[in-house]
Write a protein that holds these residues in place. Structure first.
Motif, PDB file in Angstrom:
ATOM      1  N   GLN A 175      -5.857  -0.519   4.185  1.00 42.88           N
ATOM      2  CA  GLN A 175      -4.559  -0.222   3.585  1.00 42.88           C
ATOM      3  C   GLN A 175      -3.393  -0.404   4.562  1.00 42.88           C
ATOM      4  O   GLN A 175      -2.243  -0.547   4.145  1.00 42.88           O
ATOM      5  N   ASP A 176      -3.679  -0.433   5.872  1.00 45.54           N
ATOM      6  CA  ASP A 176      -2.616  -0.622   6.853  1.00 45.54           C
ATOM      7  C   ASP A 176      -2.726  -1.975   7.566  1.00 45.54           C
ATOM      8  O   ASP A 176      -2.174  -2.163   8.644  1.00 45.54           O
ATOM      9  N   ALA A 196      -6.013   0.071   0.011  1.00 44.36           N
ATOM     10  CA  ALA A 196      -5.395   1.267  -0.568  1.00 44.36           C
ATOM     11  C   ALA A 196      -5.930   1.586  -1.948  1.00 44.36           C
ATOM     12  O   ALA A 196      -5.723   2.692  -2.457  1.00 44.36           O
ATOM     13  N   CYS A 236      -2.289  -8.014   1.329  1.00 37.88           N
ATOM     14  CA  CYS A 236      -2.093  -7.044   2.396  1.00 37.88           C
ATOM     15  C   CYS A 236      -2.286  -5.634   1.824  1.00 37.88           C
ATOM     16  O   CYS A 236      -1.965  -5.377   0.666  1.00 37.88           O
ATOM     17  N   GLY A 237      -2.850  -4.748   2.620  1.00 44.08           N
ATOM     18  CA  GLY A 237      -3.006  -3.362   2.206  1.00 44.08           C
ATOM     19  C   GLY A 237      -3.943  -3.125   1.050  1.00 44.08           C
ATOM     20  O   GLY A 237      -3.925  -2.050   0.438  1.00 44.08           O
ATOM     21  N   SER A 269      -3.874   7.408  -2.445  1.00 44.94           N
ATOM     22  CA  SER A 269      -3.274   6.105  -2.182  1.00 44.94           C
ATOM     23  C   SER A 269      -3.365   5.229  -3.423  1.00 44.94           C
ATOM     24  O   SER A 269      -4.122   5.509  -4.345  1.00 44.94           O
ATOM     25  N   ALA A 321       0.840  -1.197   0.000  1.00 49.28           N
ATOM     26  CA  ALA A 321       0.000   0.000   0.000  1.00 49.28           C
ATOM     27  C   ALA A 321       0.872   1.244   0.000  1.00 49.28           C
ATOM     28  O   ALA A 321       1.870   1.322   0.726  1.00 49.28           O
TER      29      ALA A 321
END
Length: 213
Positions: A197-198, A169, A165-166, A121, A110
């Motif tokens: 996104q985190d 975003a 993951c992420g 983003s 991300a």
């Protein structure tokens, strides 16, 4: 369960008012990146999870929708060049007039600017030839999928499942502006992300859970 309800509504609702000879096709593509050239991306837990999820998704669609998913998993089929070519040149042809589900299972990176009052983003999706420390330019951006979807013919509906993951975003100000500017496009594209996104996505469990519901 909500994801599968959306799937069923789209599949049944789109075809309900159409004659059998004009009802849209139902297509599934699984982009499951498991052969990474960068040793730092060869996380066995993730690779095992992606392989498991791919088997489960294939079985789910074969058994419940009598559809044989297209699967890209070996290195040459999941390189940045191959996937960009598929998005721009192949997808508009094969998806014509269809309901197309696309699953992406890989590492996700991300990116977000430091500006507090905007959400600039983007999501970078690791390809087989991505290098973790210098992923930009090789990894395929989530926005590249959106740009490709805008080239698809009318009456084509796309559901994009991002199991990385992420993956949240992808929900940027630019995407929101695109959807607001083009309501017709917004009604034909659905995106489901496995994480904010985190956040981490935990070894393709999102896809595994979807396939088991």
């Amino acid at each position: 369960m909500k994801c599968l309800v959306i799937l069923a509504i789209l599949f049944l609702g789109e075809g309900a008012g159409l004659r059998a000879d004009t009802a849209p096709d139902f297509k599934v593509t699984i982009i499951a990146v498991t052969e990474f050239s960068d040793p730092s991306l060869k996380e066995q837990g993730l690779i095992d999870g992606i392989n498991k999820a791919t088997i489960q998704l294939k079985s789910f669609f074969e058994n419940n929708f009598h559809t044989n998913p297209e699967v890209f998993t070996v290195g040459k089929e999941t390189s940045g060049h191959f996937l960009r070519t598929w998005l721009v040149n192949t997808l508009p042809v094969t998806s014509r007039g269809s309901i197309h589900l696309i699953f992406v299972l890989t590492h996700g990176f991300a990116y977000k600017t430091a500006e507090q009052d905007t959400n600039k983003s983007d999501l970078f999706l690791a390809t087989s030839d991505t290098v973790k420390e210098t992923f930009a330019g090789v990894a395929v951006k989530g926005s590249e999928f959106i740009d490709a979807f805008r080239l698809l013919p009318k009456r084509t509906t796309v559901l994009l499942f991002l199991d990385t993951c992420g993956s949240g975003a992808i929900d940027s100000d630019a995407l929101k502006a695109t959807l607001q500017h083009d309501p017709d496009f917004a009604s034909r594209v659905f995106i489901l992300a496995a994480s904010m996104q985190d956040e981490s996505a935990y070894s393709a469990r999102f896809s595994q859970i979807l396939a088991s519901l």
